[in-house]
Write a protein that holds these residues in place. Structure first.
Motif, short mmCIF file in Angstrom:
data_model
loop_
_atom_site.label_atom_id
_atom_site.label_comp_id
_atom_site.label_asym_id
_atom_site.label_seq_id
_atom_site.Cartn_x
_atom_site.Cartn_y
_atom_site.Cartn_z
N TYR A 190 0.83 -1.21 0.00
CA TYR A 190 0.00 0.00 0.00
C TYR A 190 0.86 1.26 0.00
O TYR A 190 0.49 2.28 -0.58
N LYS B 71 -8.38 -1.42 -9.35
CA LYS B 71 -9.11 -0.83 -8.22
C LYS B 71 -9.68 -1.89 -7.29
O LYS B 71 -9.68 -1.73 -6.07
N ILE B 72 -10.14 -3.01 -7.86
CA ILE B 72 -10.72 -4.05 -7.03
C ILE B 72 -9.65 -4.68 -6.13
O ILE B 72 -9.90 -5.01 -4.96
N TYR C 131 -8.93 -2.25 -3.35
CA TYR C 131 -10.03 -2.28 -2.39
C TYR C 131 -9.91 -3.49 -1.47
O TYR C 131 -10.03 -3.36 -0.24
N PHE D 157 -7.05 -2.98 0.95
CA PHE D 157 -7.40 -2.06 2.03
C PHE D 157 -8.29 -2.73 3.08
O PHE D 157 -8.07 -2.60 4.28
N VAL D 158 -9.28 -3.47 2.62
CA VAL D 158 -10.20 -4.16 3.54
C VAL D 158 -9.46 -5.19 4.39
O VAL D 158 -9.68 -5.29 5.60
#
Length: 398
Positions: free
Chosen positions: A137, A147-148, A151, A154-155
């Motif tokens: 990150y 982007k997926i 995401y 991040f989750v």
């Protein structure tokens, strides 16, 4: 900056400083160390340095001015996503079947949360991957991530960090945070001033975390009990747990050395315990042995720095051999990092450095899980592939 992390220099200074801090006896819970303990600690430092000398540090090539480009191994990344999701689900299940330690009796529940040894091992397998996710990150702008994937990344970072905080174990959180912090330092070439400030804040935060955890467990009498054994009484009380986290394990090691005046050495049992633990039945650890011999009545294990296990097995010979091997491995990872400066090399050395930081607390390979986590970490450290650009190479010498 990178020379600052040369294990030949930083580890002897770090280990000596903490030992001298312990020897100041700022708490009445720290006893006066035996002369043999002084000798053993000095011998271990000398042995570590000798181990680093077996790996030559010739001219090394490195540069921080973006001479590398990164590509991502998407297949390996997606495999890590699946493993992390399953692992976090198992840990959540354990919390559901027992208790979330941080919201209950932390000192008891954090040790009893595992439903079984093998299940808990799988449940914690996301821990070494989590610091890799955070490092990815940090450099996401240099990667062509969908982007997926960002995401999901991040989750998983938020979920994994939350689950580790719920565990109430400072060690789990410390490993992930510091590996990520060290990677950022080495990758971004951060100034030493900010490193020192960040390290101090992290150290104080870890000490306060123990203060808060123990306060929840023992109640209002906890503050008075600390003041009764703290050299400064009620002043600087928030520093007490930070100091004891650094010093107490040397005190336990000193007691261990004194105990082996009359006890027989284990001759390799504790060093081989990660393998022996695969046998059916319950195998006693050094902590179990200490609790029995010293009649502590303690629920967990008393840790005696990384010197405790080799000394319990082989005495002074173990004190020479194990630090020597640690020095050898440390210099290998360091030289691999400075000669390559790839993502995998930097984060692998960051992980190893955290294990070195843990040596003032315990022997980092006392459990089978330690080896499994290292294998997982090394495997997934190759999620990011680094390609060198042939420009702006700078030669330096350490």
């Amino acid at each position: 900056l990178i020379v600052m992390f040369n294990p030949r220099y930083f580890f002897p200074i770090y280990f000596s400083f903490v030992y001298l801090l312990a020897a100041l006896r700022l708490s009445t819970q720290i006893s006066e160390f035996e002369n043999i303990t002084h000798f053993i600690v000095i011998l271990s430092i000398i042995s570590f340095i000798l181990g680093t000398l077996f790996i030559k540090s010739n001219n090394i090539v490195y540069n921080y001015n973006k001479i590398y480009s990164f590509t991502i191994n998407k297949k390996l990344l997606h495999i890590s996503f699946i493993i992390s999701f399953l692992s976090m689900s198992l840990l959540s299940m354990e919390y559901y079947m027992t208790n979330i330690p941080i919201f209950n009796d932390i000192e008891i529940d954090r040790l009893n949360v595992q439903t079984s040894g093998y299940v808990h091992l799988l449940a914690m397998s996301f821990k070494p991957i989590l610091s890799i996710y955070i490092a990815i990150y940090f450099i996401k702008k240099d990667l062509n991530l969908k982007k997926i994937d960002l995401y999901i990344l991040f989750v998983l970072i938020i979920t994994g960090t939350t689950l580790l905080i719920f565990s109430g174990s400072r060690g789990h959180i410390f490993l992930v945070v510091v590996v990520s912090f060290l990677f950022l330092i080495l990758y971004k070439n951060i100034k030493i001033f900010y490193i020192l400030i960040g390290s101090l804040l992290l150290l104080l935060l870890m000490g306060y975390a123990k203060y808060y955890r123990d306060f929840l467990f023992f109640g209002d009498t906890y503050v008075d009990s600390l003041a009764s054994v703290w050299l400064f009484e009620y002043d600087y009380l928030y520093f007490y747990n930070t100091y004891m986290s650094l010093a107490m394990n040397f005190n336990i090691f000193d007691k261990l050395v004194a105990t082996f005046y009359i006890e027989d050495f284990a001759y390799g049992y504790y060093l081989l315990l990660p393998i022996i633990s695969l046998w059916p039945g319950s195998q006693p650890t050094l902590g179990d042995w200490q609790n029995e011999v010293w009649s502590t009545g303690f629920h967990g294990a008393l840790t005696s720095t990384y010197l405790g296990i080799p000394y319990a097995d082989f005495g002074v010979l173990g004190i020479f051999l194990i630090p020597f091997v640690f020095g050898l491995i440390s210099m290998y990872f360091y030289k691999n990092m400075v000669n390559r400066l790839t993502f995998s090399a930097i984060i692998q050395y960051s992980y190893w450095t955290v294990l070195l930081l843990f040596t003032i607390y315990t022997y980092p390979f006392a459990k089978l899980s330690s080896f499994i986590f290292i294998i997982i970490f090394i495997l997934f450290s190759h999620i990011i592939k680094t390609k060198e650009k042939n420009e702006n190479i700078i030669l330096r010498k350490t």
